[in-house]
Design a protein around this motif. Structure first.
Motif, PDB file in Angstrom:
ATOM      1  N   ASP A  11       5.518   7.731  -4.260  1.00  0.00           N
ATOM      2  CA  ASP A  11       4.783   7.053  -5.332  1.00  0.00           C
ATOM      3  C   ASP A  11       5.315   5.646  -5.575  1.00  0.00           C
ATOM      4  O   ASP A  11       6.515   5.448  -5.818  1.00  0.00           O
ATOM      5  N   ASP A  12       4.417   4.679  -5.519  1.00  0.00           N
ATOM      6  CA  ASP A  12       4.710   3.264  -5.749  1.00  0.00           C
ATOM      7  C   ASP A  12       5.659   2.672  -4.714  1.00  0.00           C
ATOM      8  O   ASP A  12       6.150   1.559  -4.878  1.00  0.00           O
ATOM      9  N   THR A  13       5.895   3.431  -3.637  1.00  0.00           N
ATOM     10  CA  THR A  13       6.561   2.908  -2.449  1.00  0.00           C
ATOM     11  C   THR A  13       5.570   2.874  -1.300  1.00  0.00           C
ATOM     12  O   THR A  13       5.407   1.849  -0.636  1.00  0.00           O
ATOM     13  N   LEU A  14       4.865   3.998  -1.095  1.00  0.00           N
ATOM     14  CA  LEU A  14       3.848   4.065  -0.043  1.00  0.00           C
ATOM     15  C   LEU A  14       2.440   3.904  -0.594  1.00  0.00           C
ATOM     16  O   LEU A  14       1.564   3.378   0.092  1.00  0.00           O
ATOM     17  N   TRP A  15       2.209   4.398  -1.815  1.00  0.00           N
ATOM     18  CA  TRP A  15       0.876   4.288  -2.405  1.00  0.00           C
ATOM     19  C   TRP A  15       0.966   4.060  -3.904  1.00  0.00           C
ATOM     20  O   TRP A  15       1.986   4.304  -4.545  1.00  0.00           O
ATOM     21  N   HIS A  16      -0.148   3.576  -4.462  1.00  0.00           N
ATOM     22  CA  HIS A  16      -0.216   3.290  -5.897  1.00  0.00           C
ATOM     23  C   HIS A  16      -0.103   4.582  -6.705  1.00  0.00           C
ATOM     24  O   HIS A  16      -0.670   5.612  -6.359  1.00  0.00           O
ATOM     25  N   ASN A  17       0.625   4.494  -7.821  1.00  0.00           N
ATOM     26  CA  ASN A  17       0.781   5.643  -8.703  1.00  0.00           C
ATOM     27  C   ASN A  17       0.881   5.214 -10.167  1.00  0.00           C
ATOM     28  O   ASN A  17       0.077   5.622 -10.998  1.00  0.00           O
ATOM     29  N   GLU A  18       1.850   4.372 -10.497  1.00  0.00           N
ATOM     30  CA  GLU A  18       2.128   4.051 -11.897  1.00  0.00           C
ATOM     31  C   GLU A  18       0.944   3.379 -12.574  1.00  0.00           C
ATOM     32  O   GLU A  18       0.718   3.574 -13.769  1.00  0.00           O
ATOM     33  N   ARG A  19       0.166   2.618 -11.840  1.00  0.00           N
ATOM     34  CA  ARG A  19      -0.952   1.925 -12.485  1.00  0.00           C
ATOM     35  C   ARG A  19      -1.969   2.913 -13.055  1.00  0.00           C
ATOM     36  O   ARG A  19      -2.618   2.640 -14.058  1.00  0.00           O
ATOM     37  N   PHE A  20      -2.098   4.103 -12.440  1.00  0.00           N
ATOM     38  CA  PHE A  20      -3.022   5.106 -12.956  1.00  0.00           C
ATOM     39  C   PHE A  20      -2.477   5.737 -14.239  1.00  0.00           C
ATOM     40  O   PHE A  20      -3.238   6.108 -15.127  1.00  0.00           O
ATOM     41  N   PRO A 103       0.454  -2.410   0.541  1.00  0.00           N
ATOM     42  CA  PRO A 103       0.530  -3.279   1.722  1.00  0.00           C
ATOM     43  C   PRO A 103       1.750  -2.951   2.588  1.00  0.00           C
ATOM     44  O   PRO A 103       2.843  -2.697   2.054  1.00  0.00           O
ATOM     45  N   HIS A 104       1.557  -2.928   3.892  1.00  0.00           N
ATOM     46  CA  HIS A 104       2.602  -2.720   4.895  1.00  0.00           C
ATOM     47  C   HIS A 104       3.101  -1.276   4.969  1.00  0.00           C
ATOM     48  O   HIS A 104       3.947  -0.974   5.832  1.00  0.00           O
ATOM     49  N   ALA A 105       2.618  -0.376   4.100  1.00  0.00           N
ATOM     50  CA  ALA A 105       3.158   0.987   4.080  1.00  0.00           C
ATOM     51  C   ALA A 105       2.907   1.700   5.410  1.00  0.00           C
ATOM     52  O   ALA A 105       3.834   2.265   6.005  1.00  0.00           O
ATOM     53  N   ARG A 106       1.672   1.689   5.872  1.00  0.00           N
ATOM     54  CA  ARG A 106       1.359   2.401   7.112  1.00  0.00           C
ATOM     55  C   ARG A 106       2.140   1.817   8.295  1.00  0.00           C
ATOM     56  O   ARG A 106       2.731   2.559   9.093  1.00  0.00           O
ATOM     57  N   ASP A 107       2.163   0.503   8.410  1.00  0.00           N
ATOM     58  CA  ASP A 107       2.854  -0.131   9.526  1.00  0.00           C
ATOM     59  C   ASP A 107       4.339   0.207   9.514  1.00  0.00           C
ATOM     60  O   ASP A 107       4.939   0.456  10.567  1.00  0.00           O
ATOM     61  N   ALA A 108       4.943   0.208   8.334  1.00  0.00           N
ATOM     62  CA  ALA A 108       6.380   0.476   8.229  1.00  0.00           C
ATOM     63  C   ALA A 108       6.707   1.909   8.621  1.00  0.00           C
ATOM     64  O   ALA A 108       7.658   2.162   9.371  1.00  0.00           O
ATOM     65  N   VAL A 109       5.926   2.861   8.111  1.00  0.00           N
ATOM     66  CA  VAL A 109       6.176   4.265   8.434  1.00  0.00           C
ATOM     67  C   VAL A 109       5.950   4.516   9.923  1.00  0.00           C
ATOM     68  O   VAL A 109       6.759   5.183  10.587  1.00  0.00           O
ATOM     69  N   PRO A 196      10.998  -3.379  -4.883  1.00  0.00           N
ATOM     70  CA  PRO A 196      10.505  -3.386  -6.266  1.00  0.00           C
ATOM     71  C   PRO A 196       8.987  -3.321  -6.339  1.00  0.00           C
ATOM     72  O   PRO A 196       8.276  -3.877  -5.497  1.00  0.00           O
ATOM     73  N   PHE A 197       8.507  -2.622  -7.369  1.00  0.00           N
ATOM     74  CA  PHE A 197       7.078  -2.569  -7.667  1.00  0.00           C
ATOM     75  C   PHE A 197       6.888  -3.171  -9.050  1.00  0.00           C
ATOM     76  O   PHE A 197       7.741  -3.006  -9.937  1.00  0.00           O
TER      77      PHE A 197
END
Length: 232
Positions: A11-20, A103-109, A196-197
């Motif tokens: 959460d909030d590293t690979l995909w959005h979470n806190e904004r919800f 951004p960049h999550a898929r490429d990094a993993v 950081p997010f």
């Protein structure tokens, strides 16, 4: 290799979470606006969340229950059943929300998965919801192991990196939470990498271990492959 195991937070590293959670808290405040002001409501909700972590754990379902408890408290038990129903509905909306990768999550993993290193997902939260998000992300097959834990601690990281890697001294943990991802990983003997997010839950706040030899900060996940290669 100095680093043979890479741990990712979710959460909030690979995909959005806190904004919800922030958007839901705005809707919650609208529902209770006739009973209390926003500042007081936010304070009471945070206190409820803190008390309830030990009972409900982390995630949306615990957040829903904390909202209901707070609504009962701030209205002196006079909250209408219609408001309780709406709280449940906005919580269910959160559970149905599509995954949005950062951004960049898929490429990094994917880059770490190609690097001949063990790649682990280590996250907190509700089991069913985290499994749903991971499935929808399309990243599940990139991970050698998925660990959904009730809490992140030095002991937890030591166990995971020892059981599924070459020990914490050859592991790196990357995440947005200083309190849950970075500090306990470093305490276990691993590298702690902070990404950081811009939104952060108040209960995850902690001071950075500035100057620690195993602490690093990245602007975004796109910088991770170079960092890992630089460490060896």
């Amino acid at each position: 290799m100095k680093v043979t195991t890479i741990g990712f937070d979710a959460d909030d590293t690979l995909w959005h979470n806190e904004r919800f959670f922030v958007l839901t808290q705005d809707r919650f405040a609208d529902l209770l606006s006739d009973y209390t002001d926003r500042e007081m409501l936010d304070q009471r909700l945070l206190e409820s969340e803190k008390r309830n972590i030990g009972h409900y754990g982390y995630g949306i379902k615990g957040f829903m229950l904390s909202m209901i408890e707070t609504a009962i408290d701030v209205t002196d038990s006079r909250v209408p059943a219609s408001v309780i129903r709406q709280i449940l509905e906005i919580g269910q909306d959160m559970l149905r929300h599509p995954i949005e990768l950062l951004p960049h999550a898929r490429d990094a993993v994917e880059a770490m998965a190609r690097s001949n290193r063990k790649v682990l997902l280590i996250t907190k939260g509700d089991l069913l919801d985290q499994e749903r998000k991971l499935t929808e992300s399309g990243l599940w097959e990139c991970f050698d192991r998925v660990e959904i834990v009730s809490e992140k601690s030095a002991e937890v990281f030591d166990r995971i990196f020892s059981e599924h890697g070459d020990g914490p001294d050859k592991a790196l943990m990357v995440g947005n939470s200083m309190k849950s991802d970075v500090l306990p990983a470093i305490a276990a003997g691993a590298w702690g990498v902070h990404v950081p997010f811009h939104l952060a839950w108040a209960l995850e706040a902690a001071d950075a271990p500035d100057g620690h030899a195993r602490f690093r900060v990245l602007e975004h996940l796109g910088e991770l492959p170079n960092l890992v290669e630089g460490l060896g």
